[in-house]
Enzyme design. Structure first.
Site, PDB file in Angstrom:
ATOM      1  N   HIS A   3       0.823  -1.233  -0.023  1.00 13.27           N
ATOM      2  CA  HIS A   3      -0.159   0.043   0.087  1.00 13.27           C
ATOM      3  C   HIS A   3       0.711   1.395   0.064  1.00 13.27           C
ATOM      4  CE1 HIS A   3      -2.091  -3.181   2.359  1.00 13.27           C
ATOM      5  NE2 HIS A   3      -2.912  -3.103   1.336  1.00 13.27           N
ATOM      6  N   ASP A  14      -8.852  13.210  17.310  1.00 15.62           N
ATOM      7  CA  ASP A  14      -9.399  14.212  16.406  1.00 15.62           C
ATOM      8  C   ASP A  14     -11.127  14.555  16.890  1.00 15.62           C
ATOM      9  OD1 ASP A  14     -10.798  11.860  16.445  1.00 15.62           O
ATOM     10  OD2 ASP A  14     -10.402  11.062  14.482  1.00 15.62           O
ATOM     11  N   GLN A  31     -18.956  11.689  19.943  1.00  8.07           N
ATOM     12  CA  GLN A  31     -19.929  11.388  18.868  1.00  8.07           C
ATOM     13  C   GLN A  31     -20.028   9.948  18.534  1.00  8.07           C
ATOM     14  OE1 GLN A  31     -18.946  12.534  14.754  1.00  8.07           O
ATOM     15  NE2 GLN A  31     -20.580  14.097  14.966  1.00  8.07           N
ATOM     16  N   GLY A  32     -18.782   9.172  18.450  1.00  6.28           N
ATOM     17  CA  GLY A  32     -18.920   7.873  17.665  1.00  6.28           C
ATOM     18  C   GLY A  32     -19.618   7.095  18.885  1.00  6.28           C
ATOM     19  N   GLY A  90      -8.172  -5.399  19.179  1.00  5.26           N
ATOM     20  CA  GLY A  90      -7.322  -3.917  19.247  1.00  5.26           C
ATOM     21  C   GLY A  90      -6.049  -4.190  19.261  1.00  5.26           C
ATOM     22  N   ASP A  96      -7.329   8.881  28.927  1.00  3.73           N
ATOM     23  CA  ASP A  96      -7.964   8.526  27.760  1.00  3.73           C
ATOM     24  C   ASP A  96      -9.522   8.529  27.741  1.00  3.73           C
ATOM     25  OD1 ASP A  96      -7.327   7.110  25.127  1.00  3.73           O
ATOM     26  OD2 ASP A  96      -8.745   5.624  26.202  1.00  3.73           O
ATOM     27  N   PRO A  97     -10.002   9.142  26.501  1.00  3.41           N
ATOM     28  CA  PRO A  97     -11.496   9.010  26.628  1.00  3.41           C
ATOM     29  C   PRO A  97     -11.925   7.552  26.472  1.00  3.41           C
ATOM     30  CG  PRO A  97     -10.540   9.994  24.330  1.00  3.41           C
ATOM     31  CD  PRO A  97      -9.524   9.810  25.521  1.00  3.41           C
ATOM     32  N   GLY A  98     -11.312   6.667  25.985  1.00  3.98           N
ATOM     33  CA  GLY A  98     -11.810   5.437  25.613  1.00  3.98           C
ATOM     34  C   GLY A  98     -11.908   4.769  26.741  1.00  3.98           C
TER      35      GLY A  98
END
Length: 578
Positions: free
Chosen positions: A217, A393, A398-399, A481, A559-561
Site C-alpha cells: 500500500h 480528532d 460522537q462515535g 484491538g 484517555d477518553p476510551g
C-alpha cells in the site's frame, strides 16, 4: 495512472462485477465480494481470503476448487468491513467451519475479527490466519507480527489444497500456520501507484533510485539504493529473503517472483534468470516457481520475491491442482464440486430465532440497560469529545453516541420480535459496529457480540453466564484491538475490570448458578477498579491510536476510551447491585 474507470468511488465494486461477468461459470457475486458458483460441499471447511481491492489477482481471482471458497473485497487498499466479511463467510460456510485469511494489517485484523465474533456467536467454528511474510516489516523472532504481502499466495494455496484433499478445520489451520511460518518475502519499488481518479501517485521514489521494503500500500521502506541492473536486483532480493532461515530449514523451496503492477513479464524473466541461479547456488532446489503478477498494488512499479521452505507435506500441497480465474495448476481437482446453490445470504434485518420466555425477559432487561447507557453517553458526549480533541480528532463522544443509539434501536426492534438474550446482544453489537465505524465502534460491537455469545435464547441469564460473558467481551477487545495496558487506550480500564471479574468467578467456583443480582456487588467492585485505572491514564503518554502521533501532548489528560468504558461498567454495576 489508472486509465479506465467510471466513478472512482465505485471502481472496486465495478471491477468485482466485471470479474464475475468474465467468469460466470466459476464465480458468484454476493454482498461484500465473491464466492464459488457452486456451494461448498457439506461439511467441508470454507477458506475465505480477502483484503482491500487493488491487488488482483489477490484475492477474488483465487476463488475456486483447490484454493479459496470466497473473497470479501474492500475498497482500494482498505480492509473489507466486518459486514462484508460476514456476508461472504455466511455464503461460503456449509457446516465445516471457516478459516478467515488475510494479510497482517491492523484494519484487516480488526474487521475480520469482528466478523469472526459474530459468526462464533451463531455457533460457527472460525479460525483466523494472518499472513506475515514481509521481512522488512519486523525483526527476526517477530515473524507473526510482520505485514502480509505476496506470501498470501503460497500460504492460502496450501490451505486450500489441504481442504480439497479432505483436511479438517483443525488440520487446515495447522497447515496454514506452518506454511506462513516457512515463508519470507522482500519487495522493492521504483515508483508509487495512483488511485483511480487521483492526479498523482500515493508516493514517488526519487528518479534513479529504488526503495527497499515497501508494503503493497506504499508503506515506508527500510532503505533506498541506486536503481540496479536486473542481476543486481536479483542479488538484493535473494540475499534479503535468505538472510533469515525459518524453523523449517528445508533445501526444497517454493518461489514466487511477483510483479506489483507495472514491471512486465519480460523484465521479470530477466530478473528470474539471475534469481533462480542465485537460489541454486545457495543450495536450494526450486519446486514449481511462479513468475508473474499475483499480489499487485494497482500500477506500482516494483517486484517482490517470496521463498517458502517445503517439507514433504507442504510440497505435495504446493503441487496440488487448483482451478481459479487467476491461478490454474495442471491436473484435475479431486473431490465433489458442491451442489447447486440455494438461497443466498443477503444483509438486512437478521431473522430472530425462537426464544424461551425466561430468555425473552432477560432480553427486555438488557434492552432497558442499553437505553440507560444511551442516556449516559448522550450526557457524556461533550466531555468525551473534549478529552479526545486534546490529542486526537475529537470524535470519540460522537462515535459512542452513534454506536449506542444504533445498538439500543436494534435491541428494541429485536425485543419487539420476541428475541432472547443471546440474539439481542448479537444484533445490538452488529448495529453498533456498523453505525459507529472506526476502531472504537468495531471493538464495542465485538464486545457486545462476545457478551451475547455467553448467553442462550432458551433460558434466563445466570450470574455465571454474565461473568463469563463480561470476561469474553474484554478478551475480544484485547484480541482485536491489539493494545496492552500502558498503551493509553480503553484496554487500560478494561483489563483491571476483567481481572476483578475473573477473581469473582474464582470466588464463586464453589457456588455455581445463582441469580444475576448476586453478582452485582462483584461488578460494582470491578467497575471501581476500571474507574481508578481510567483516571490513571492521565499519567501515560499515548503509544497507540491517533493520539500516539502527538507524543506527550496527551499527558495530563485521561484517555477518553478508558473513561467511557469505566462509566459504562459503573452504570452496569449500579443497575445489577440495585
Amino acid at each position: 495512472m489508472t486509465y479506465l474507470f467510471d466513478d472512482p468511488k465505485t471502481f472496486p465494486s465495478d471491477a468485482v462485477e466485471g470479474l464475475v461477468a468474465a467468469h460466470p461459470e466459476e464465480l458468484l457475486r454476493v454482498h461484500g465480494g465473491v464466492v464459488r458458483k457452486r456451494a461448498t460441499p457439506a461439511g467441508q471447511p470454507a477458506l475465505v481470503v480477502g483484503g482491500g481491492s487493488g491487488h488482483y489477482p489477490a484475492f477474488a481471482g483465487w476463488v475456486g476448487p483447490g484454493f479459496a471458497h470466497g473473497a470479501p473485497c474492500g475498497n482500494i487498499f482498505s480492509s473489507p468491513s466486518a459486514d462484508q466479511v460476514y456476508s461472504v463467510a455466511k455464503n461460503a460456510e456449509n457446516g465445516g467451519g471457516v478459516i478467515l485469511g488475510f494479510g497482517h494489517y491492523a484494519g484487516d485484523v480488526l474487521h475480520f475479527g469482528v466478523a469472526a465474533e459474530k459468526l462464533r456467536a451463531e455457533g460457527i467454528d472460525v479460525r483466523i490466519i494472518a499472513v506475515s511474510d514481509d521481512v522488512a516489516s519486523g525483526q527476526t523472532g517477530e515473524h507473526r507480527d510482520r505485514r502480509g504481502i505476496a506470501g498470501d499466495l503460497p500460504v492460502f494455496k496450501l490451505a486450500g489444497a489441504a481442504i480439497q484433499a479432505g483436511a479438517s478445520l483443525d488440520e487446515a489451520e495447522r497447515i496454514a500456520w506452518k506454511a506462513n511460518d516457512a515463508t519470507r518475502t522482500l519487495g522493492v519499488a521504483f515508483d508509487g501507484c495512483t488511485l483511480p481518479g487521483a492526479d498523482d501517485a500515493l508516493f514517488h521514489v526519487p528518479e534513479g533510485r529504488m526503495a527497499i521494503g515497501l508494503g503493497i500500500h506504499g508503506e515506508p521502506g527500510i532503505d533506498e539504493q541506486p536503481l540496479p541492473t536486473a542481476e543486481e536486483l536479483a542479488r538484493v532480493l535473494v540475499e534479503g529473503v535468505l538472510a533469515e532461515t525459518p524453523e523449517l530449514d528445508s533445501r526444497r523451496v517454493a518461489v514466487v517472483l511477483n510483479g506489483l503492477g507495472t514491471v512486465k513479464h519480460e523484465e521479470m524473466f530477466v530478473v528470474w534468470k539471475h534469481a533462480s541461479q542465485l537460489l541454486s547456488d545457495a543450495g536450494l532446489a526450486i519446486v514449481r516457481p511462479e513468475v508473474g503478477e499475483h499480489v499487485t498494488s494497482l500500477d506500482m512499479a516494483g517486484l517482490s520475491l517470496t521463498v517458502m521452505r517445503l517439507d514433504e507435506e507442504l510440497e505435495r500441497l504446493w503441487l496440488a491442482p487448483a482451478e481459479t480465474p487467476a491461478f490454474r495448476r495442471g491436473g484435475s481437482v479431486e473431490g465433489a464440486p458442491g451442489e447447486e446453490r440455494g438461497e443466498l445470504y443477503t444483509p438486512g434485518e437478521d431473522p430472530i430465532p425462537a426464544a424461551g420466555e425466561e430468555s425473552r425477559a432477560s432480553a427486555r432487561r438488557i434492552a432497558g440497560i442499553l437505553g440507560e447507557v444511551e442516556e449516559l453517553l448522550v450526557e457524556l458526549e461533550p466531555e468525551l469529545g473534549r478529552l479526545d480533541a486534546i490529542a486526537g480528532d475529537g470524535d470519540h463522544g460522537q462515535g459512542m453516541v452513534l454506536g449506542i443509539r444504533a445498538a439500543h434501536a436494534a435491541a428494541r426492534r429485536t425485543v419487539e420480535g420476541g428475541c432472547g438474550a443471546r440474539t439481542v446482544l448479537v444484533q445490538a453489537g452488529a448495529a453498533w459496529s456498523a453505525e459507529a465505524g472506526g476502531t472504537s465502534g468495531a471493538l464495542w460491537g465485538a464486545a457486545l457480540t462476545s457478551l451475547g455469545s455467553a448467553f442462550t435464547d432458551d433460558e434466563a441469564v445466570s450470574g455465571d453466564q454474565l461473568l463469563t460473558g463480561l470476561v469474553q467481551a474484554v478478551e475480544a477487545i484485547e484480541r482485536l484491538g491489539g493494545a496492552k495496558p500502558g498503551d493509553k487506550t480503553m484496554v487500560d480500564a478494561a483489563v483491571p475490570f476483567r481481572e476483578a471479574i475473573a477473581l469473582a468467578q474464582a470466588t464463586r467456583s464453589g457456588q455455581p448458578g445463582g441469580p444475576v443480582d448476586s453478582v452485582g456487588r462483584a461488578l460494582a467492585t470491578a467497575a471501581t477498579r476500571a474507574v481508578e485505572a481510567a483516571d490513571a491514564t492521565a499519567d501515560i503518554s499515548a503509544s497507540r491510536g491517533r493520539a500516539r502521533n502527538h507524543g506527550d501532548k496527551s499527558v495530563g489528560t485521561p484517555d477518553p476510551g478508558a473513561i467511557s468504558f469505566s462509566k459504562i461498567v459503573t452504570l452496569l454495576g449500579q443497575k445489577l447491585e440495585a
